[in-house]
Design a protein around this motif. Structure first.
Motif, PDB file in Angstrom:
ATOM      1  N   CYS A 189       0.823  -1.230   0.000  1.00  9.82           N
ATOM      2  CA  CYS A 189       0.000   0.000   0.000  1.00  9.82           C
ATOM      3  C   CYS A 189       0.847   1.267   0.000  1.00  9.82           C
ATOM      4  CB  CYS A 189      -0.921   0.001   1.221  1.00  9.82           C
ATOM      5  SG  CYS A 189      -1.949   1.474   1.372  1.00  9.82           S
ATOM      6  N   ILE A 190       2.070   1.169   0.517  1.00 15.26           N
ATOM      7  CA  ILE A 190       2.912   2.362   0.697  1.00 15.26           C
ATOM      8  C   ILE A 190       3.162   3.061  -0.643  1.00 15.26           C
ATOM      9  CG2 ILE A 190       5.192   3.179   1.446  1.00 15.26           C
ATOM     10  CD1 ILE A 190       5.200   0.757   3.438  1.00 15.26           C
TER      11      ILE A 190
ATOM     12  N   THR B 280      -7.160   3.235  -2.222  1.00 13.44           N
ATOM     13  CA  THR B 280      -8.353   3.465  -1.380  1.00 13.44           C
ATOM     14  C   THR B 280      -9.654   2.835  -1.877  1.00 13.44           C
ATOM     15  OG1 THR B 280      -8.924   5.710  -2.220  1.00 13.44           O
ATOM     16  CG2 THR B 280      -7.388   5.589  -0.357  1.00 13.44           C
ATOM     17  N   ASP B 281      -9.572   1.862  -2.793  1.00 18.49           N
ATOM     18  CA  ASP B 281     -10.779   1.093  -3.138  1.00 18.49           C
ATOM     19  C   ASP B 281     -11.307   0.399  -1.875  1.00 18.49           C
ATOM     20  OD1 ASP B 281     -10.541   0.419  -6.490  1.00 18.49           O
ATOM     21  OD2 ASP B 281      -8.763   1.108  -5.419  1.00 18.49           O
ATOM     22  N   CYS B 282     -10.392   0.085  -0.984  1.00 22.70           N
ATOM     23  CA  CYS B 282     -10.735  -0.661   0.231  1.00 22.70           C
ATOM     24  C   CYS B 282     -11.715   0.080   1.132  1.00 22.70           C
ATOM     25  CB  CYS B 282      -9.461  -0.970   1.009  1.00 22.70           C
ATOM     26  SG  CYS B 282      -8.429   0.482   1.376  1.00 22.70           S
ATOM     27  N   VAL B 283     -11.557   1.387   1.259  1.00 20.77           N
ATOM     28  CA  VAL B 283     -12.374   2.118   2.240  1.00 20.77           C
ATOM     29  C   VAL B 283     -13.842   2.169   1.827  1.00 20.77           C
ATOM     30  CG1 VAL B 283     -10.420   3.548   2.919  1.00 20.77           C
ATOM     31  CG2 VAL B 283     -12.021   4.435   1.243  1.00 20.77           C
ATOM     32  N   ASP B 284     -14.070   2.124   0.527  1.00 20.57           N
ATOM     33  CA  ASP B 284     -15.444   2.214   0.021  1.00 20.57           C
ATOM     34  C   ASP B 284     -16.288   0.995   0.391  1.00 20.57           C
ATOM     35  OD1 ASP B 284     -16.106   4.588  -1.105  1.00 20.57           O
ATOM     36  OD2 ASP B 284     -15.887   3.956  -3.187  1.00 20.57           O
ATOM     37  N   VAL B 285     -15.659  -0.143   0.570  1.00 16.47           N
ATOM     38  CA  VAL B 285     -16.426  -1.377   0.801  1.00 16.47           C
ATOM     39  C   VAL B 285     -16.483  -1.803   2.259  1.00 16.47           C
ATOM     40  CG1 VAL B 285     -15.976  -2.235  -1.541  1.00 16.47           C
ATOM     41  CG2 VAL B 285     -14.427  -2.886   0.329  1.00 16.47           C
ATOM     42  N   CYS B 286     -15.715  -1.175   3.121  1.00 19.61           N
ATOM     43  CA  CYS B 286     -15.670  -1.636   4.515  1.00 19.61           C
ATOM     44  C   CYS B 286     -16.981  -1.305   5.242  1.00 19.61           C
ATOM     45  CB  CYS B 286     -14.494  -0.996   5.248  1.00 19.61           C
ATOM     46  SG  CYS B 286     -14.381  -1.546   6.966  1.00 19.61           S
TER      47      CYS B 286
ATOM     48  N   ASP C 155      -8.421   9.972  -4.784  1.00 16.33           N
ATOM     49  CA  ASP C 155      -7.491   9.655  -5.866  1.00 16.33           C
ATOM     50  C   ASP C 155      -6.266   8.932  -5.304  1.00 16.33           C
ATOM     51  OD1 ASP C 155      -9.115  10.869  -7.702  1.00 16.33           O
ATOM     52  OD2 ASP C 155      -8.002  12.775  -7.718  1.00 16.33           O
ATOM     53  N   ALA C 156      -5.779   7.970  -6.063  1.00 14.39           N
ATOM     54  CA  ALA C 156      -4.547   7.284  -5.670  1.00 14.39           C
ATOM     55  C   ALA C 156      -3.389   8.279  -5.701  1.00 14.39           C
ATOM     56  CB  ALA C 156      -4.268   6.128  -6.623  1.00 14.39           C
ATOM     57  N   MET C 157      -2.292   7.933  -5.042  1.00 11.91           N
ATOM     58  CA  MET C 157      -1.137   8.830  -5.019  1.00 11.91           C
ATOM     59  C   MET C 157      -0.505   8.929  -6.414  1.00 11.91           C
ATOM     60  SD  MET C 157       0.663   7.850  -1.401  1.00 11.91           S
ATOM     61  CE  MET C 157       1.879   9.164  -1.555  1.00 11.91           C
ATOM     62  N   PRO C 158       0.110  10.062  -6.736  1.00 10.50           N
ATOM     63  CA  PRO C 158       0.827  10.161  -8.013  1.00 10.50           C
ATOM     64  C   PRO C 158       1.904   9.066  -8.068  1.00 10.50           C
ATOM     65  CG  PRO C 158       0.756  12.298  -6.888  1.00 10.50           C
ATOM     66  CD  PRO C 158       0.219  11.280  -5.933  1.00 10.50           C
ATOM     67  N   GLY C 159       1.987   8.367  -9.179  1.00 14.24           N
ATOM     68  CA  GLY C 159       2.981   7.300  -9.299  1.00 14.24           C
ATOM     69  C   GLY C 159       2.559   5.995  -8.658  1.00 14.24           C
ATOM     70  N   ALA C 160       1.287   5.892  -8.292  1.00 15.06           N
ATOM     71  CA  ALA C 160       0.806   4.689  -7.592  1.00 15.06           C
ATOM     72  C   ALA C 160       0.992   3.418  -8.418  1.00 15.06           C
ATOM     73  CB  ALA C 160      -0.670   4.858  -7.225  1.00 15.06           C
TER      74      ALA C 160
END
Ligand code: SF4
Ligand code: F3S
Length: 111
Positions: A9-10, A15-21, A85-90
């Motif tokens: 994750c680092i 953050t797809d994970c937070v939407d489903v918890c 949004d995912a981090m730049p360079g994710a």
């Protein structure tokens, strides 16, 4: 048991994970997310949602340090419940190894 966020994750934070918890037990750092092991109900819904395959059950080998890190940071970082949004360079960071040294202790913005 609990599920935990691990090294992959680092510097990604998809953050797809937070939407489903169902219990909103994710906490946001500057470049990592943590699950609160005391709040996670072990439903497993988040595990297949992570594009970096960073979420694992604590029953896998070598998870002790990740349970500790998730508990430590979940206690001091803000709650995050909606995808950002995912981090730049994710995408590039997804396949990187040896990222633990890059884990920032700083909190994220939360939402
Ligand atoms: Fe949330 Fe379920 Fe993932 Fe635990 S396993 S963090 S309760 S989605
Ligand atoms: Fe991290 Fe994967 Fe969630 S990269 S923010 S654990 S979707």
């Amino acid at each position: 048991m609990t599920y935990v966020v691990t090294e992959a994750c680092i510097n990604c934070k998809f953050t797809d994970c937070v939407d489903v918890c169902p219990v909103d037990c994710f906490y946001e750092g500057e470049n990592f997310l943590a699950i609160n092991p005391d709040e996670c109900i072990d439903c497993g819904v988040c595990e297949p949602e992570c594009p970096a395959e960073a979420i694992l059950p604590d029953t896998e080998d070598g998870m002790e340090q990740w349970v500790e890190l998730n508990a430590k940071y979940a206690a001091i970082w803000p709650n995050i419940t909606q995808q950002i949004d995912a981090m730049p360079g994710a995408e590039e960071a997804k396949a990187e190894t040896g990222k633990l040294a890059k884990l920032s202790e700083k909190p994220g913005a939360g939402n």
